[in-house]
Design an enzyme around this catalytic site. Structure first.
Site, PDB file in Angstrom:
ATOM      1  N   HIS A 120      -1.730  -7.486  -1.690  1.00 25.16           N
ATOM      2  CA  HIS A 120      -2.725  -8.089  -0.638  1.00 25.16           C
ATOM      3  C   HIS A 120      -4.288  -8.056  -1.119  1.00 25.16           C
ATOM      4  O   HIS A 120      -5.239  -7.807  -0.509  1.00 25.16           O
ATOM      5  CB  HIS A 120      -2.566  -7.288   0.678  1.00 25.16           C
ATOM      6  CG  HIS A 120      -1.220  -7.627   1.281  1.00 25.16           C
ATOM      7  ND1 HIS A 120      -0.875  -6.839   2.333  1.00 25.16           N
ATOM      8  CD2 HIS A 120      -0.383  -8.445   0.927  1.00 25.16           C
ATOM      9  CE1 HIS A 120       0.287  -7.154   2.684  1.00 25.16           C
ATOM     10  NE2 HIS A 120       0.671  -8.215   1.970  1.00 25.16           N
ATOM     11  N   TYR A 167       4.654  -1.756  -1.961  1.00 23.23           N
ATOM     12  CA  TYR A 167       5.028  -2.817  -2.771  1.00 23.23           C
ATOM     13  C   TYR A 167       5.282  -2.753  -4.267  1.00 23.23           C
ATOM     14  O   TYR A 167       6.067  -3.353  -4.766  1.00 23.23           O
ATOM     15  CB  TYR A 167       3.681  -3.887  -2.602  1.00 23.23           C
ATOM     16  CG  TYR A 167       3.586  -4.585  -1.207  1.00 23.23           C
ATOM     17  CD1 TYR A 167       4.370  -5.516  -0.966  1.00 23.23           C
ATOM     18  CD2 TYR A 167       2.849  -4.008  -0.230  1.00 23.23           C
ATOM     19  CE1 TYR A 167       4.197  -6.401   0.272  1.00 23.23           C
ATOM     20  CE2 TYR A 167       2.591  -4.370   0.914  1.00 23.23           C
ATOM     21  CZ  TYR A 167       3.523  -5.508   1.305  1.00 23.23           C
ATOM     22  OH  TYR A 167       3.297  -5.989   2.460  1.00 23.23           O
ATOM     23  N   ASN A 181       6.231  -9.609  -3.897  1.00 19.64           N
ATOM     24  CA  ASN A 181       6.939 -10.845  -3.253  1.00 19.64           C
ATOM     25  C   ASN A 181       7.389 -11.575  -4.066  1.00 19.64           C
ATOM     26  O   ASN A 181       8.680 -11.962  -3.952  1.00 19.64           O
ATOM     27  CB  ASN A 181       5.933 -11.453  -2.456  1.00 19.64           C
ATOM     28  CG  ASN A 181       5.168 -10.814  -1.165  1.00 19.64           C
ATOM     29  OD1 ASN A 181       5.970  -9.775  -0.730  1.00 19.64           O
ATOM     30  ND2 ASN A 181       3.896 -11.067  -0.668  1.00 19.64           N
TER      31      ASN A 181
END
Length: 763
Positions: free
Chosen positions: A247, A256, A189
């Site tokens: 996560h 990711y 992210n």
């Protein structure tokens, strides 16, 4: 938790003198469109035609005031992101020389009209975030920032300011979550947001934004606490053992982790040579990850599903597509990476591309690559000085994410385990609705059909009979917003000399009483799987699945063995066999707002073998051997000769021996062969040329010191890890400091003076 020795982030002047924004935009355009192309080169015909066709399709289906009927926008942020994505495709075609839409004023006008509609009604600085935050803060601004770069001067100052203002509202910097300012971004992210801010900085000619993008990768704001250029000891990011977690508890190298790799590659390439060039010495963490974290999971150009989590349920994002993403990122990194990374990355990418299309006139990578990706790939493929790297051979253990990969020429086996550290599954946002058992020891076999798992496997396979799993196949409800971690600390393995290994997990059923102890012993041509202590009290039958393979081949059933042509041989006693045609829908396993599968049914034919342990089994067990790529004759021979002998298969000890190798899972302190241990561990030994090589690991991470005693005399110490102390003599003692080693392997090599001892298995 980030490790204490992570590189300190570099700090920079946020406002360099006389920045050349024109040069930056030119770099960005080359990244997005391929730049100046030799349109006479036939290599570009395919990607240009594909881009033209996609853009033409989206243009033809646009409806004024609605944009696309199949993406209703009201209250659907995922459809807003999808609409921006289609507009970016059209803008790319408009900006790319050689397409049907290149430079067409009418095309640019339609794109801008649609961008205006989206801004006015669905994505502006006055709106609150609703639904999934990701669409607002990453998905949509990623597409919009790049569209602003592509359109350039076609956006007047007012429009550009409005669009960039919306981006600044939801993705002002890479450091914080706009909808939850107390949350610091990490892992993929953070990298994705850094790329967004970088492209936004180019579009808006903002030195401050470019500095934020660069510094966000290093997390200068928080002193490197969430830098993507540092290792972590827990949580999101790259771990020293090559694992990648997102996560907090999910193995996500191929989803990711891939997003992070792509975003870092884009940022580094975009800012290279500019006043904002990324100079953090910690970049080596990402550069090293190409071989440490990604290459072990790349098989003939695809990226294995064992590390893709819920992304396996995305119809448009197969293991092949993920592999292509990794190849593209590695080629992009190679452009600015120092040696020896630069040369090695090109060798790896060339090997992946060529092996992925060994039987094709055009490699699948070039079939699907964008114009820019094609340009980078062709430069490497045509360079005769670059030798394609072969597939890695060896045994790879990733303790921080409970994954194992065993590789030999022509085949690979991957094992997905879980523990109280690593999730057995994650199911959120309507994705991975039938992933109940994917972390319960699922065993992936890659042989001559590398596309097996990418060809409608997930909607058609029986989700209660995944290969390698032991299950209570009770009917289960679709998963929704659930992450499950079993309470056991037991998952992990040992690697011996980089080539062999033993892995094990304690299975604790999800919501049932089922318990089992499962192990895998990986040798040169075989993988031996053992199970013991299989116990359940829920009034239902329990099964262990050996294989569930989508194939048109018929199995040949022998006496204690089965051969599946083109796949493998299987050696076992007492299993059941089923050949069936199965039909499913991608929509059944994924209803996500932007990743939902199709309603149309797909069908595949499966061959399945499994052990039926009966109703309420108590202390049941199993043993089988997997022989990848074996012929029928070799499978029959293995059954008779038993070159891999099971010494013990109990709840205390599981052990297997070949002519030169011995492997054991000590679930408790005990003795096997010539080895005694004082605590639970996983151990492997090889004898050859008068030497004994021993490796051991503590998958539970509960011990500080492990003591191993050998029931035979040994010579001197040839080599030993700094965590290993040896007292030689008639009964050599090996003391291993396993505390704090996070499940990694420790090894020692000794001169082997003693004579052979009889085999035994003591509880």
């Amino acid at each position: 938790m980030r490790s204490s020795d992570a590189s300190s982030p570099a700090t920079h002047d946020a406002s360099p003198a006389a920045p050349d924004f024109g040069a930056l935009r030119a770099t960005a355009m080359t990244l997005l469109t391929g730049g100046d192309l030799d349109l006479a080169d036939p290599a570009y015909e395919r990607p240009l035609a594909a881009l033209s066709e996609r853009a033409g399709t989206w243009l033809a289906e646009m409806v004024p005031g609605l944009i696309w009927p199949d993406l209703p926008l009201e209250g659907r942020p995922g459809h807003v992101t999808g609409s921006y994505g289609r507009l970016r495709t059209i803008a790319t075609a408009w900006a790319t020389a050689g397409t049907a839409q290149h430079g067409d004023d009418a095309v640019a006008a339609k794109v801008i009209e649609a961008l205006d509609l989206l801004y006015e009604r669905h994505y502006n600085e006055r709106l609150p975030e609703t639904g999934n935050w990701w669409f607002w803060e990453i998905g949509t601004p990623a597409e919009l920032s790049r569209s602003c770069v592509l359109l350039g001067d076609r956006l007047d100052a007012g429009r550009l300011a409005a669009y960039l203002g919306a981006i600044d509202r939801f993705c002002p910097d890479p450091d914080r979550r706009a909808g939850w300012p107390d949350a610091s971004e990490s892992g993929a992210n953070r990298a994705d947001k850094a790329a967004i801010v970088a492209f936004r900085g180019v579009a808006g000619r903002s030195a401050d934004k470019l500095a934020l993008a660069r510094d966000g990768l290093s997390d200068v704001r928080d002193g490197g606490r969430h830098s993507v250029f540092g290792y972590v000891d827990s949580g999101d990011g790259f771990h020293r053992d090559g694992s990648f977690i997102q996560h907090a508890v999910v193995a996500y190298t191929g989803s990711y982790g891939l997003s992070l790799l792509i975003a870092v590659a884009e940022c580094v390439a975009l800012l290279h040579g500019s006043p904002w060039q990324v100079q953090d010495p910690g970049q080596r963490v990402v550069l090293d990850a190409v071989e440490r974290s990604f290459a072990p999971f790349m098989h003939d150009g695809l990226l294995m599903d064992t590390v893709r989590g819920r992304a396996t349920s995305r119809q448009a994002f197969s293991d092949r597509v993920a592999g292509h993403g990794a190849i593209g990122a590695v080629l992009l990194l190679a452009q600015s990476a120092p040696e020896p990374y630069r040369s090695r990355f090109r060798e790896l990418a060339k090997g992946w591309i060529e092996r992925g299309g060994a039987s094709c006139e055009v490699p699948p990578y070039l079939e699907q690559a964008s114009v820019a990706e094609t340009r980078r790939a062709v430069a490497v493929l045509d360079d005769k000085t670059i030798e394609a790297a072969p597939e890695p051979e060896g045994h790879f253990v990733f303790p921080s994410m409970d994954r194992v990969v065993h590789r030999r020429a022509g085949w690979s086996v991957a094992i997905s385990m879980s523990s109280h550290r690593t999730a057995a599954y994650e199911a959120i946002n309507g994705e991975n609705r039938h992933g109940w058992y994917t972390g319960d020891g699922m065993t992936y076999l890659y042989t001559g059909d590398p596309g097996h798992y990418g060809q409608d496997f997930w909607p058609t396979v029986d989700p209660y009979r995944l290969p390698g799993t032991t299950v209570d196949p009770r009917p289960r409800a679709d998963l929704d917003f659930r992450v499950h971690r079993p309470p056991s600390p037991w998952a992990g393995g040992v690697v011996l000399d980089g080539q062999y290994g033993v892995s094990a997990m304690e299975l604790i059923g999800d919501g049932v009483s089922l318990r089992a102890r499962k192990s895998w012993f990986c040798f040169d041509t075989a993988v031996v799987a053992l199970g013991s202590g299989i116990t359940s009290f829920d009034g239902r039958a329990v099964e262990t699945v050996i294989e569930s393979r989508a194939t048109d081949q018929d199995p040949h059933v022998g006496d204690g063995w089965i051969h599946l042509p083109g796949v493998a041989g299987y050696v076992f006693e007492g299993a059941r066999t089923l050949v069936e045609t199965r039909t499913g829908r991608w929509r059944d396993i994924n209803t996500g707002d932007d990743t939902a599968g199709a309603f149309e049914p797909v069908t595949r034919r499966y061959v399945t073998f499994w052990f039926d342990h009966g109703v309420n089994p108590f202390d049941a067990r199993y043993a089988y051997v997997l022989l990848p790529n074996a012929t029928r004759g070799r499978t029959r021979f293995f059954r008779g000769a038993q070159p891999a002998r099971v010494l013990c298969n109990t709840t205390a000890l599981q052990a297997v021996q070949t002519r030169t190798l011995f492997g054991a899972v000590f679930w408790t302190a005990g003795t096997a062969w010539i080895v005694s241990v004082d605590k639970p561990c996983v151990l492997m030994v090889r004898r050859s040329s008068g030497r004994l090589l021993l490796a051991v690991a503590d998958p539970t991470r509960t011990a500080d010191v492990l003591r191993i005693t050998l029931d035979r005399s040994m010579g001197g110490v040839i080599r030993a890890d700094d965590t290993v102390t040896v007292s030689t003599g008639r009964r050599p003692a090996i003391v291993v400091e396993v505390g704090g080693s996070l499940g990694r392997s420790h090894s020692v090599e000794l001169s082997d003076f003693g004579g052979p001892r009889s085999l035994r298995c003591d509880r």
